[in-house]
Design an enzyme around this catalytic site. Structure first.
Site, PDB file in Angstrom:
ATOM      1  N   HIS A   1      40.923  52.713  44.700  1.00  0.00           N
ATOM      2  CA  HIS A   1      40.741  51.718  45.759  1.00  0.00           C
ATOM      3  C   HIS A   1      39.720  52.252  46.754  1.00  0.00           C
ATOM      4  CE1 HIS A   1      41.654  48.883  48.972  1.00  0.00           C
ATOM      5  NE2 HIS A   1      42.199  48.135  48.031  1.00  0.00           N
TER       6      HIS A   1
ATOM      7  N   ASP B   1      46.728  45.510  41.809  1.00  0.00           N
ATOM      8  CA  ASP B   1      46.555  44.787  40.538  1.00  0.00           C
ATOM      9  C   ASP B   1      47.264  45.445  39.367  1.00  0.00           C
ATOM     10  OD1 ASP B   1      43.358  44.247  41.843  1.00  0.00           O
ATOM     11  OD2 ASP B   1      44.853  42.688  41.478  1.00  0.00           O
TER      12      ASP B   1
HETATM   13  C1  SDX Z   1      41.231  45.007  44.711  1.00  0.00           C
HETATM   14  O1  SDX Z   1      38.937  46.222  48.919  1.00  0.00           O
HETATM   15  C2  SDX Z   1      40.089  45.711  48.783  1.00  0.00           C
HETATM   16  O2  SDX Z   1      40.886  45.706  49.693  1.00  0.00           O
HETATM   17  C3  SDX Z   1      40.368  45.101  47.399  1.00  0.00           C
HETATM   18  C4  SDX Z   1      41.795  44.638  47.137  1.00  0.00           C
HETATM   19  C5  SDX Z   1      42.175  43.462  48.023  1.00  0.00           C
HETATM   20  O3  SDX Z   1      43.378  43.287  48.284  1.00  0.00           O
HETATM   21  O4  SDX Z   1      41.265  42.669  48.371  1.00  0.00           O
HETATM   22  O5  SDX Z   1      42.692  45.699  47.370  1.00  0.00           O
HETATM   23  C6  SDX Z   1      41.972  44.157  45.697  1.00  0.00           C
HETATM   24  O6  SDX Z   1      40.098  44.700  44.407  1.00  0.00           O
HETATM   25  C7  SDX Z   1      41.884  46.261  44.191  1.00  0.00           C
HETATM   26  C8  SDX Z   1      40.930  47.071  43.236  1.00  0.00           C
HETATM   27  C9  SDX Z   1      41.015  46.448  41.829  1.00  0.00           C
HETATM   28  N1  SDX Z   1      39.986  47.065  40.950  1.00  0.00           N
HETATM   29  C10 SDX Z   1      40.354  47.885  39.933  1.00  0.00           C
HETATM   30  O7  SDX Z   1      41.508  48.242  39.701  1.00  0.00           O
HETATM   31  C11 SDX Z   1      39.167  48.321  39.062  1.00  0.00           C
HETATM   32  C12 SDX Z   1      39.270  49.824  38.772  1.00  0.00           C
HETATM   33  N2  SDX Z   1      38.992  50.530  40.049  1.00  0.00           N
HETATM   34  C13 SDX Z   1      37.639  51.002  40.261  1.00  0.00           C
HETATM   35  O8  SDX Z   1      36.643  50.210  39.718  1.00  0.00           O
HETATM   36  C14 SDX Z   1      37.411  51.513  41.695  1.00  0.00           C
HETATM   37  O9  SDX Z   1      38.453  52.344  41.981  1.00  0.00           O
HETATM   38  C15 SDX Z   1      37.225  50.531  42.832  1.00  0.00           C
HETATM   39  C16 SDX Z   1      36.164  49.514  42.543  1.00  0.00           C
HETATM   40  C17 SDX Z   1      38.504  49.821  43.142  1.00  0.00           C
HETATM   41  C18 SDX Z   1      36.818  51.336  44.078  1.00  0.00           C
HETATM   42  O10 SDX Z   1      35.568  51.854  43.806  1.00  0.00           O
HETATM   43  P1  SDX Z   1      34.809  52.801  44.883  1.00  0.00           P
HETATM   44  O11 SDX Z   1      35.555  52.879  46.156  1.00  0.00           O
HETATM   45  O12 SDX Z   1      33.380  52.331  44.930  1.00  0.00           O
HETATM   46  O13 SDX Z   1      34.928  54.205  44.250  1.00  0.00           O
HETATM   47  P2  SDX Z   1      33.888  54.819  43.230  1.00  0.00           P
HETATM   48  O14 SDX Z   1      33.555  53.795  42.190  1.00  0.00           O
HETATM   49  O15 SDX Z   1      32.784  55.440  44.016  1.00  0.00           O
HETATM   50  O16 SDX Z   1      34.791  55.957  42.523  1.00  0.00           O
HETATM   51  C19 SDX Z   1      34.898  57.254  43.096  1.00  0.00           C
HETATM   52  C20 SDX Z   1      35.135  58.168  41.880  1.00  0.00           C
HETATM   53  C21 SDX Z   1      34.044  58.020  40.804  1.00  0.00           C
HETATM   54  O17 SDX Z   1      34.010  59.251  40.079  1.00  0.00           O
HETATM   55  P3  SDX Z   1      32.868  60.376  40.518  1.00  0.00           P
HETATM   56  O18 SDX Z   1      31.541  59.659  40.492  1.00  0.00           O
HETATM   57  O19 SDX Z   1      33.299  60.826  41.894  1.00  0.00           O
HETATM   58  O20 SDX Z   1      33.006  61.438  39.457  1.00  0.00           O
HETATM   59  O21 SDX Z   1      36.374  57.792  41.236  1.00  0.00           O
HETATM   60  C22 SDX Z   1      36.081  57.345  39.920  1.00  0.00           C
HETATM   61  C23 SDX Z   1      34.610  56.985  39.885  1.00  0.00           C
HETATM   62  O22 SDX Z   1      34.093  57.095  38.561  1.00  0.00           O
HETATM   63  N3  SDX Z   1      36.937  56.163  39.707  1.00  0.00           N
HETATM   64  C24 SDX Z   1      37.572  55.884  38.563  1.00  0.00           C
HETATM   65  C25 SDX Z   1      38.318  54.725  38.819  1.00  0.00           C
HETATM   66  N4  SDX Z   1      38.101  54.316  40.090  1.00  0.00           N
HETATM   67  C26 SDX Z   1      37.246  55.212  40.632  1.00  0.00           C
HETATM   68  N5  SDX Z   1      37.577  56.502  37.381  1.00  0.00           N
HETATM   69  C27 SDX Z   1      38.354  55.947  36.398  1.00  0.00           C
HETATM   70  N6  SDX Z   1      39.108  54.819  36.572  1.00  0.00           N
HETATM   71  C28 SDX Z   1      39.106  54.183  37.766  1.00  0.00           C
HETATM   72  N7  SDX Z   1      39.834  53.078  37.935  1.00  0.00           N
END
Ligand code: SDX
Length: 428
Positions: free
Chosen positions: A307, A364
Site C-alpha cells: 500500500h 482488497d
Molecule cells: C487500493 O491509495 C489508497 O488508499 C488505495 C486504496 C483505497 O482505499 O483507495 O487503499 C485501495 O488501491 C489498495 C491497493 C490495491 N493494489 C494492490 O493490491 C496491487 C498490488 N500492490 C502494489 O501494486 C503496490 O503495493 C501498490 C500499488 C499498492 C503501492 O505501490 P507503491 O506505493 O508505488 O510502491 P512501489 O510500487 O514503489 O513498491 C515498493 C517496493 C517495490 O520493490 P523495490 O523496487 O523497492 O525492490 O515494493 C514492491 C515493489 O516492487 N512491491 C511489491 C508489491 N507491492 C510493492 N512486490 C510484490 N508484490 C506487491 N504487491
C-alpha cells in the site's frame, strides 16, 4: 519547532511557512516557491511526498494502521454504524440525528428512479463489456438526463445532485450486473433500507419474491463502510481534479470510476481472486507465486499486498479477514480459496522481501472472498468497491468545491528536445 522551512538554492536562502494539521502532521507551504525562486518547482512522481489539499474528511496513519472518518475510528463505525449514517457523516461532517437521517433517506428515495432511456444505452453494450466500463459510461450519461445537476454552485443545488446520484448509482450497479447475466432490469423497493435495496435489485429473480438474508445485508453494509473513503487515493484525487475545473458531479465521479478500475487500485480485488484461483489450479503452490512476486524480471505482483500509505496492517483488511471467516461459516460455505489466502498471508508476513518493504495485506486481499460467498460475480467486485467509495468521492468533491479550491494544474520538468529548425520532408 520552527514555523518555517529554509531552502538554499545556488547560495540563496528561501523561507517557506510550515503548516501543522490537527493530527500534528507537518507540511511545507510551497505556494510561493516558483515566484520566489524565479521558476524552481518540485517534482515528486506519484505524489509520494506531496499533499494536494487540506482536508477534514478522513485521517489515516500508515505507520500505525489508523483510519478515521471525521474523527471516528473505522473499527467503531464498521461495528456500530450503518452505511447510510456513514454516507451522511462523510459528506456533511457529523453523524446524523434520527430526524436528519430520516430526511436524508427520504430525499434519496424520492430520486430512486432512472430515466428509462438509460436502458437503451445499457442495451448498446456487448455482454462481454467489463462492468466498470459500463458503470463509468452510464454515470457520465446521467448528466444528459439530469442537466440541472451540472452547474451546482449553491449548497442547495449541490445537495440535490448528491441525493440524486446516491439514489441512482445503486440502480446502475444492479442493472450493469443483471444486463451482463441476461436478467431483466429490476427496481428496488422504497420500503427497504439502502443496502437491502441494493441486494434486492441485484439478486431478485423475476419469478419469485426476494427474501432478505441478514447475513448478506450485514456483510455488505460493513464492506461498503470499510470502502467509503480513504483520503487522497488515486481515484479520489481524480474526482477532485476533474471537479476542480467545475465539471459536474456525475462526470467527475465517472472519472473516479475509471481510475478505480486499474488493477493497482480498486481493480486489485478482482485480481486477488483471479490470483488465488490460479494458485488453487496450480495445486496450491503458494511458494511459486511468492517467488514470482519477488522476481524483478517477472511483472507478477502479489495482488492485495502492499500500500502506498499503510506500512503496517491495513485496518480494513484486519476487519474484513474476521468478517470473511464469520460470513463463510454463517452461510455454511467452505471456500478453499480462503485457506490459500491465509497461507499466502502467513508466508508473506515471514518473508524478508515483504517484511523489509513493509508489504501487508490491504483492503482488497480478503474482500473478494466475501463477495464471492455472497454470490457476487468476480467481474463485479470492483463495482462493489465503487459503490462503497461513492460517498467518499462525493464528500471530497463537495469539500473541494465548498472550499473554492483552484483548478488542479501540476507543473512539469521538461526533458525533451531544445529548439530546432523545421526540416522539410526531403531533409528528414
Ligand atoms: C487500493 O491509495 C489508497 O488508499 C488505495 C486504496 C483505497 O482505499 O483507495 O487503499 C485501495 O488501491 C489498495 C491497493 C490495491 N493494489 C494492490 O493490491 C496491487 C498490488 N500492490 C502494489 O501494486 C503496490 O503495493 C501498490 C500499488 C499498492 C503501492 O505501490 P507503491 O506505493 O508505488 O510502491 P512501489 O510500487 O514503489 O513498491 C515498493 C517496493 C517495490 O520493490 P523495490 O523496487 O523497492 O525492490 O515494493 C514492491 C515493489 O516492487 N512491491 C511489491 C508489491 N507491492 C510493492 N512486490 C510484490 N508484490 C506487491 N504487491
Amino acid at each position: 519547532m520552527s514555523d518555517k522551512a529554509t531552502l538554499e538554492i545556488n547560495g540563496k536562502k528561501y523561507e517557506f511557512p510550515l503548516k501543522v494539521g490537527t493530527e500534528d502532521e507537518v507540511a511545507i507551504d510551497l505556494k510561493t516557491l516558483r515566484n520566489a525562486t524565479g521558476g524552481v518547482i518540485t517534482i515528486d512522481p506519484g505524489y509520494k511526498n506531496t499533499g494536494s489539499c487540506e482536508s477534514a474528511i478522513t485521517f489515516l496513519d500508515g505507520e500505525k494502521g489508523i483510519l478515521r472518518y471525521r474523527g471516528y475510528s473505522i473499527e467503531e463505525l464498521a461495528e456500530k454504524a450503518d452505511f447510510l449514517e456513514v454516507v451522511y457523516l462523510l459528506i456533511f461532517g457529523e453523524l446524523p440525528t434520527q430526524e436528519e437521517l430520516d430526511k436524508f433517506e427520504a430525499d434519496i428515495k424520492d430520486k430512486s428512479m432512472v430515466d428509462d432511456d438509460v436502458k437503451k444505452i445499457l442495451d448498446a453494450f456487448p455482454k462481454a463489456a467489463h462492468p466498470m466500463g459500463v458503470l463509468s459510461s452510464l454515470t457520465s450519461a446521467l448528466t444528459a438526463f439530469y442537466p440541472s445537476s451540472v452547474d451546482v454552485d449553491s449548497e442547495e443545488d449541490m445537495y440535490k445532485a448528491i441525493v440524486r446520484i446516491l439514489a441512482k448509482f445503486p440502480i446502475l450497479v444492479a442493472w450493469t450486473m443483471r444486463k451482463k447475466h441476461g436478467l431483466p432490469l429490476e427496481y428496488g423497493d422504497d420500503n427497504l433500507g439502502y443496502v437491502e435495496n441494493v441486494l434486492k435489485m441485484m439478486f431478485k429473480k423475476p419469478n419469485s419474491e426476494y427474501v432478505q438474508n441478514p447475513i448478506l445485508v450485514n456483510a455488505l453494509d460493513k464492506l461498503l463502510i470499510l470502502h467509503a473513503d480513504h483520503e487522497q487515493n488515486c481515484s479520489t484525487s481524480t474526482v477532485r481534479i476533474a471537479g476542480s475545473s467545475h465539471a459536474g458531479l456525475f462526470v467527475s465521479l465517472a472519472s473516479g470510476i475509471s481510475a478505480l478500475w486499474g488493477p493497482l487500485h480498486g481493480g486489485a480485488n478482482q485480481a486477488v481472486l483471479e490470483m488465488l484461483e490460479a494458485i488453487k489450479e496450480d495445486g496450491g503452490d503458494t511458494k511459486k507465486y511468492m517467488a514470482k512476486a519477488k522476481d524483478k524480471s517477472d511483472p507478477f505482483r502479489l495482488m492485495g499486498f502492499g500500500h502506498r500509505v499503510y506500512k503496517n496492517f491495513d485496518p480494513r483488511a484486519k476487519i474484513i479477514k474476521v468478517a470473511a471467516d464469520e460470513v463463510l461459516s454463517d452461510l455454511g460455505v467452505e471456500d478453499p480459496i480462503l485457506d490459500i489466502a491465509k497461507g499466502l498471508e502467513k508466508e508473506a508476513l515471514n518473508d524478508p522481501y515483504f517484511v523489509e518493504r513493509k508489504l501487508y495485506p490491504n483492503v482488497d486481499f480478503y474482500s473478494g472472498i466475501i463477495y464471492r460467498a455472497m454470490g457476487i460475480p468476480v467481474e463485479m467486485f470492483t463495482v462493489m468497491f465503487a459503490l462503497g467509495r461513492l460517498p467518499g468521492w462525493i464528500a471530497q468533491w463537495r469539500e473541494m468545491r465548498m472550499r473554492k479550491e483552484p483548478i488542479g494544474r501540476p507543473r512539469q520538468l521538461y526533458v525533451g528536445e531544445t529548439y530546432r529548425d523545421f526540416k522539410t520532408i526531403d531533409k528528414r
